[in-house]
Design a protein around this motif. Structure first.
Motif, PDB file in Angstrom:
ATOM      1  N   ALA A  78      21.717  35.919 -14.020  1.00  0.00           N
ATOM      2  CA  ALA A  78      22.415  37.220 -13.830  1.00  0.00           C
ATOM      3  C   ALA A  78      21.827  38.442 -14.375  1.00  0.00           C
ATOM      4  O   ALA A  78      21.966  39.600 -13.813  1.00  0.00           O
ATOM      5  CB  ALA A  78      23.880  36.665 -14.184  1.00  0.00           C
ATOM      6  N   ARG A  81      18.808  39.895 -12.352  1.00  0.00           N
ATOM      7  CA  ARG A  81      19.313  40.295 -11.402  1.00  0.00           C
ATOM      8  C   ARG A  81      19.874  41.837 -11.448  1.00  0.00           C
ATOM      9  O   ARG A  81      19.363  42.791 -11.131  1.00  0.00           O
ATOM     10  CB  ARG A  81      20.236  39.609 -10.479  1.00  0.00           C
ATOM     11  N   LYS A  82      20.907  41.890 -12.541  1.00  0.00           N
ATOM     12  CA  LYS A  82      21.490  43.014 -12.879  1.00  0.00           C
ATOM     13  C   LYS A  82      20.428  44.146 -13.545  1.00  0.00           C
ATOM     14  O   LYS A  82      20.488  45.375 -13.250  1.00  0.00           O
ATOM     15  CB  LYS A  82      22.503  42.762 -14.013  1.00  0.00           C
ATOM     16  N   THR A  83      19.454  43.701 -14.089  1.00  0.00           N
ATOM     17  CA  THR A  83      18.208  44.498 -14.563  1.00  0.00           C
ATOM     18  C   THR A  83      17.526  45.222 -13.793  1.00  0.00           C
ATOM     19  O   THR A  83      17.227  46.233 -13.391  1.00  0.00           O
ATOM     20  CB  THR A  83      17.440  43.750 -15.926  1.00  0.00           C
ATOM     21  N   ARG A  86      19.501  47.737 -11.762  1.00  0.00           N
ATOM     22  CA  ARG A  86      19.438  49.007 -12.460  1.00  0.00           C
ATOM     23  C   ARG A  86      18.130  49.758 -12.468  1.00  0.00           C
ATOM     24  O   ARG A  86      18.061  51.028 -12.224  1.00  0.00           O
ATOM     25  CB  ARG A  86      20.143  48.954 -13.544  1.00  0.00           C
ATOM     26  N   ASP A 125      24.030  41.268  -5.201  1.00  0.00           N
ATOM     27  CA  ASP A 125      23.341  42.342  -6.121  1.00  0.00           C
ATOM     28  C   ASP A 125      22.734  43.537  -5.441  1.00  0.00           C
ATOM     29  O   ASP A 125      22.730  44.696  -5.883  1.00  0.00           O
ATOM     30  CB  ASP A 125      22.351  41.659  -7.076  1.00  0.00           C
ATOM     31  N   ASP A 128      25.302  45.766  -3.998  1.00  0.00           N
ATOM     32  CA  ASP A 128      25.847  46.372  -4.863  1.00  0.00           C
ATOM     33  C   ASP A 128      25.001  47.573  -5.363  1.00  0.00           C
ATOM     34  O   ASP A 128      25.666  48.701  -5.533  1.00  0.00           O
ATOM     35  CB  ASP A 128      26.120  45.676  -6.444  1.00  0.00           C
TER      36      ASP A 128
END
Length: 227
Positions: A78, A81-83, A86, A125, A128
């Protein structure tokens, strides 16, 4: 400083886009990144729309993963993926990044009913990140016209009815949206609640065909922000 990433079980190591022979056994952190890398690359490519730039995003994500305090990370996948999301958005939004053609954000694909949880997470993601970019860059009418036309194939006549504007104006809204996205000029901050609401409507339409809810959110009846 050059960074080398060993591909698990392949006897090769990754250093940006170039693969060479492995010279070391990967540690746990490297193995985790190698396993996640294909999915991360898909996410980055969907957002930036360019394979080379997506590779740059993954390289930066790898460098940040190396520097991270992994002892406090509960869900490495997670976090990665978030990194990646962004970093990809930051790349697209950078003022000096200008492309001659429109690099559109990722829009819904047909749903894969056999998709793994990891694949579903990757798709969510990417959505998003795409929705965040749309909300930061486009006006509400541009956003609605663009998503309904480019993402779901709505005819201009139907979009004009939903937005309460003429067909010619509707075409103009889509064209202006494409121009704004090509220029990569975010126009405003994005409200977190409104962003989450639109992402949920976006995914529900893409995965379950709930177009009525997406229409309501995009046209203001679902209370999405950034007006």
């Amino acid at each position: 400083m050059d960074t080398h990433l060993v591909e698990a079980g392949a006897g090769r190591e990754w250093a940006g886009p170039t693969a060479v022979r492995a010279i070391a056994v990967p540690d746990e952190a490297t193995s985790l990144f190698v396993q996640a890398r294909p999915g991360l690359l898909k996410i980055a490519n969907r957002i930036v729309g360019d394979t080379g730039e997506a590779e740059d995003v993954i390289q930066e994500a790898w460098l940040r993963w190396q520097r991270a305090d992994r002892t406090v990370v509960r869900n490495p996948s997670a976090l990665l993926r978030k990194t990646t999301v962004r970093l990809a958005i930051n790349l697209v939004q950078s003022a000096w990044k200008r492309r001659e053609s429109c690099a559109s954000p990722w829009l819904p694909e047909s749903t894969d009913t056999d998709a793994t949880p990891e694949a579903v997470a990757e798709r969510h993601d990417a959505a998003d990140g795409a929705v965040l970019l749309l909300m930061a860059t486009l006006t509400p009418k541009q956003r609605a016209a663009y998503v309904l036309r480019e993402g779901f194939g709505y005819p201009y006549g139907r979009i004009s009815e939903l937005l309460g504007i003429g067909v010619a104006n509707t075409r103009q809204q889509v064209s202006r949206a494409q121009e704004r996205l090509a220029a990569h000029r975010p126009r405003q901050p994005v409200d977190a609640v409104a962003h989450r609401r639109l992402v949920q409507a976006f995914l529900a339409a893409a995965e379950y065909g709930d177009l009525a809810h997406l229409e309501a959110v995009l046209t203001g009846h679902g209370h999405v922000g950034n007006s």
